[in-house]
Structures are given as structure tokens and as C-alpha cells.
Design a protein around this motif. Structure first.
Motif, PDB file in Angstrom:
ATOM      1  N   ASN A  14       4.304  29.749  -9.536  1.00  0.00           N
ATOM      2  CA  ASN A  14       5.087  30.866  -9.027  1.00  0.00           C
ATOM      3  C   ASN A  14       6.394  30.949  -9.825  1.00  0.00           C
ATOM      4  O   ASN A  14       6.640  30.126 -10.704  1.00  0.00           O
ATOM      5  CB  ASN A  14       5.349  30.711  -7.521  1.00  0.00           C
ATOM      6  CG  ASN A  14       6.121  29.443  -7.222  1.00  0.00           C
ATOM      7  OD1 ASN A  14       7.267  29.303  -7.670  1.00  0.00           O
ATOM      8  ND2 ASN A  14       5.521  28.501  -6.513  1.00  0.00           N
ATOM      9  N   PHE A  15       7.228  31.931  -9.501  1.00  0.00           N
ATOM     10  CA  PHE A  15       8.408  32.175 -10.342  1.00  0.00           C
ATOM     11  C   PHE A  15       9.465  31.073 -10.251  1.00  0.00           C
ATOM     12  O   PHE A  15      10.321  30.982 -11.118  1.00  0.00           O
ATOM     13  CB  PHE A  15       8.973  33.578 -10.105  1.00  0.00           C
ATOM     14  CG  PHE A  15       8.137  34.586 -10.853  1.00  0.00           C
ATOM     15  CD1 PHE A  15       8.342  34.800 -12.210  1.00  0.00           C
ATOM     16  CD2 PHE A  15       7.091  35.239 -10.236  1.00  0.00           C
ATOM     17  CE1 PHE A  15       7.536  35.659 -12.931  1.00  0.00           C
ATOM     18  CE2 PHE A  15       6.276  36.100 -10.946  1.00  0.00           C
ATOM     19  CZ  PHE A  15       6.500  36.315 -12.303  1.00  0.00           C
ATOM     20  N   GLU A  16       9.362  30.221  -9.231  1.00  0.00           N
ATOM     21  CA  GLU A  16      10.266  29.063  -9.202  1.00  0.00           C
ATOM     22  C   GLU A  16       9.939  28.065 -10.318  1.00  0.00           C
ATOM     23  O   GLU A  16      10.746  27.204 -10.648  1.00  0.00           O
ATOM     24  CB  GLU A  16      10.187  28.371  -7.842  1.00  0.00           C
ATOM     25  CG  GLU A  16      10.913  29.188  -6.791  1.00  0.00           C
ATOM     26  CD  GLU A  16      10.763  28.630  -5.395  1.00  0.00           C
ATOM     27  OE1 GLU A  16      10.438  27.447  -5.240  1.00  0.00           O
ATOM     28  OE2 GLU A  16      10.976  29.410  -4.463  1.00  0.00           O
ATOM     29  N   ASP A  17       8.760  28.202 -10.891  1.00  0.00           N
ATOM     30  CA  ASP A  17       8.353  27.309 -11.988  1.00  0.00           C
ATOM     31  C   ASP A  17       8.778  27.855 -13.346  1.00  0.00           C
ATOM     32  O   ASP A  17       8.470  27.251 -14.379  1.00  0.00           O
ATOM     33  CB  ASP A  17       6.820  27.134 -11.987  1.00  0.00           C
ATOM     34  CG  ASP A  17       6.298  26.636 -10.657  1.00  0.00           C
ATOM     35  OD1 ASP A  17       6.977  25.777 -10.060  1.00  0.00           O
ATOM     36  OD2 ASP A  17       5.243  27.111 -10.201  1.00  0.00           O
ATOM     37  N   PHE A  18       9.447  29.007 -13.341  1.00  0.00           N
ATOM     38  CA  PHE A  18       9.748  29.674 -14.618  1.00  0.00           C
ATOM     39  C   PHE A  18      10.454  28.754 -15.616  1.00  0.00           C
ATOM     40  O   PHE A  18      10.023  28.626 -16.773  1.00  0.00           O
ATOM     41  CB  PHE A  18      10.600  30.937 -14.392  1.00  0.00           C
ATOM     42  CG  PHE A  18      10.912  31.641 -15.680  1.00  0.00           C
ATOM     43  CD1 PHE A  18      10.051  32.595 -16.202  1.00  0.00           C
ATOM     44  CD2 PHE A  18      12.052  31.319 -16.417  1.00  0.00           C
ATOM     45  CE1 PHE A  18      10.312  33.206 -17.426  1.00  0.00           C
ATOM     46  CE2 PHE A  18      12.325  31.924 -17.633  1.00  0.00           C
ATOM     47  CZ  PHE A  18      11.453  32.886 -18.131  1.00  0.00           C
ATOM     48  N   ASP A  19      11.539  28.094 -15.208  1.00  0.00           N
ATOM     49  CA  ASP A  19      12.323  27.289 -16.166  1.00  0.00           C
ATOM     50  C   ASP A  19      11.483  26.161 -16.759  1.00  0.00           C
ATOM     51  O   ASP A  19      11.526  25.921 -17.974  1.00  0.00           O
ATOM     52  CB  ASP A  19      13.567  26.691 -15.494  1.00  0.00           C
ATOM     53  CG  ASP A  19      14.605  27.770 -15.191  1.00  0.00           C
ATOM     54  OD1 ASP A  19      14.465  28.898 -15.710  1.00  0.00           O
ATOM     55  OD2 ASP A  19      15.536  27.476 -14.412  1.00  0.00           O
ATOM     56  N   ALA A  20      10.720  25.494 -15.896  1.00  0.00           N
ATOM     57  CA  ALA A  20       9.888  24.382 -16.387  1.00  0.00           C
ATOM     58  C   ALA A  20       8.826  24.908 -17.350  1.00  0.00           C
ATOM     59  O   ALA A  20       8.625  24.342 -18.438  1.00  0.00           O
ATOM     60  CB  ALA A  20       9.235  23.669 -15.208  1.00  0.00           C
ATOM     61  N   LEU A  21       8.177  26.008 -16.982  1.00  0.00           N
ATOM     62  CA  LEU A  21       7.122  26.546 -17.855  1.00  0.00           C
ATOM     63  C   LEU A  21       7.707  27.106 -19.147  1.00  0.00           C
ATOM     64  O   LEU A  21       7.119  26.948 -20.226  1.00  0.00           O
ATOM     65  CB  LEU A  21       6.313  27.620 -17.106  1.00  0.00           C
ATOM     66  CG  LEU A  21       5.437  27.073 -15.969  1.00  0.00           C
ATOM     67  CD1 LEU A  21       4.832  28.221 -15.154  1.00  0.00           C
ATOM     68  CD2 LEU A  21       4.321  26.168 -16.505  1.00  0.00           C
TER      69      LEU A  21
END
Ligand SMILES: CC(C)(COP(=O)(O)OP(=O)(O)OC[C@H]1O[C@@H](n2cnc3c(N)ncnc32)[C@H](O)[C@@H]1OP(=O)(O)O)[C@@H](O)C(=O)NCCC(=O)NCCS
Length: 173
Positions: A14-21
Motif C-alpha cells: 500500500n502507499f505507506e510502503d512507498f518510501d521503502a519500495l
């Protein structure tokens, strides 16, 4: 959807994973076998696209979480891909570069394979990659996939295909 292995959790991204991805997919060395590293827009559409896949196909690339730290360290899962002109279920993976060669890629791919056969009841799953991507076909071979073919392709120059059938999966255990 949640898959747990000894060291990892695979769950919908989900978009909370954006920075990690973004950290993983914008890295030039990690994306060496792709036309280019991903920029922010491409990572956003990557998340969008996988969220659409969960709804439409019932599977997609999932976020890979390292249980020990709770960090998202990659993605892995099943998507439908055009492999030599046919849409086929493919296991794909990206792991954060500082964590390579710890077996996380194969652990996540094996869990996806188990899901493909035991939950989705697929008859075969594939992995395909640029012919130079030894790490990618190393994961496929380690998990019992076998080389199928190498074909000419304008993006990869040559694309290699690996597969494991349901029968091979059952006999492997
Ligand atoms: C492919 C990838 C996910 C593998 O992740 P990983 O966690 O390092 O993989 P594993 O540690 O499970 O390695 C499994 C096997 O693959 C092979 N392998 C892994 N990295 C390799 C490398 N750099 N060169 C040669 N073989 C390699 C080895 O046989 C290894 O087993 P071993 O360590 O017991 O010898 C990781 O290299 C990656 O993110 N690459 C960039 C993204 C990518 O190209 N993804 C595939 C797109 S098609």
C-alpha cells in the motif's frame, strides 16, 4: 492475504510502503537488468497496478516484510506476464541490495510458489528474466524451477524462461 515464512511476511502493498519500495526500485544496481531504475511516478504506478491486480486477479506482487525489524525489504509474488506471446503466471522478486545473498529472495519466492499451487491451484508457474540476470535465475533454480527456453526479445535482447509444474512441485516435497 498474508503469508508467513520463517523470517518474512508477504502482504498486500500500500502507499505507506512507498518510501521503502522507492528506495529499492530506484537503485541503479538493483534495476541493472531493467531498461531504467524507477522514478517516483513509476513506483506510484507500481503500487497502483499491484493493488488493481489483487482485486482483478486475486494475486499480485506483495510487500516483503522482514519479521525481525518490521521493515519492507522488497516485493515478491505472482503476476500474469506475457511470456513468449502467452499470458502466464510468473513469480517475480526484488530485494533490497544490502540484504542480498541471505536467502530472502528464495524464501519469498518459495512461499509465493506454495501459494500458487496450494491456494490458487495453478498447474504451473514461471519466472522469466533477462539472460544476464544470474541472481534471478539462481532463485528460480534454487526453488526447483527448470529452464524452459531462451527467446529473442527487443527489451531483454534474450529472455530466459524457467518453470515448475504442479507435478514437479508435488514430487519435490
Ligand atoms: C534476484 C534477487 C531478488 C535475489 O535475492 P537474494 O535474496 O539475494 O537471493 P538468494 O539469497 O535467495 O539467492 C538464491 C540463489 O540465487 C543465486 N544468486 C543470488 N544472487 C546471485 C548473484 N548476484 N550472482 C549469481 N548468483 C546469485 C545463488 O545461487 C543463490 O543461492 P546461494 O546464495 O545459496 O548460492 C536480488 O538479487 C534482486 O533483488 N535483484 C535485482 C532485482 C531483479 O533483477 N529481480 C528479478 C527480475 S527478473
Amino acid at each position: 492475504m498474508l503469508i508467513e515464512t520463517e523470517r518474512l511476511i508477504l502482504r498486500e502493498m500500500n502507499f505507506e510502503d512507498f518510501d521503502a519500495l522507492y528506495g529499492i526500485l530506484s537503485d541503479a544496481e538493483t534495476m541493472r537488468h531493467y531498461p531504467a531504475p524507477f522514478d517516483k511516478a513509476k513506483v506510484k504506478s507500481w503500487i497502483d497496478r499491484n493493488q488493481r491486480r489483487y482485486k482483478e486477479d486475486g494475486f499480485g506482487l506483495w510487500a516483503v516484510v522482514l519479521k525481525k525489524t518490521g521493515e519492507v525489504i522488497g516485493d515478491c509474488g505472482i503476476t500474469l506476464q506475457p511470456i513468449h506471446g502467452e499470458m502466464l503466471p510468473e513469480i517475480g522478486y526484488h530485494i533490497r541490495r544490502d540484504l542480498w545473498r541471505n536467502g530472502y529472495g528464495s524464501e519469498a519466492a518459495l512461499a509465493s510458489m506454495k501459494y500458487a499451487f496450494e491456494t490458487l491451484k495453478l498447474s504451473a508457474v514461471y519466472s522469466y528474466m533477462k539472460y544476464t540476470n544470474a541472481a534471478s535465475y539462481g532463485v528460480a533454480l534454487k526453488n526447483g524451477m527448470r529452464f524452459v527456453e531462451e527467446y529473442d526479445d527487443p527489451v531483454n535482447i534474450k529472455t530466459r524462461v524457467y518453470r515448475i509444474t504442479r507435478e514437479e512441485w508435488l514430487n519435490r516435497k
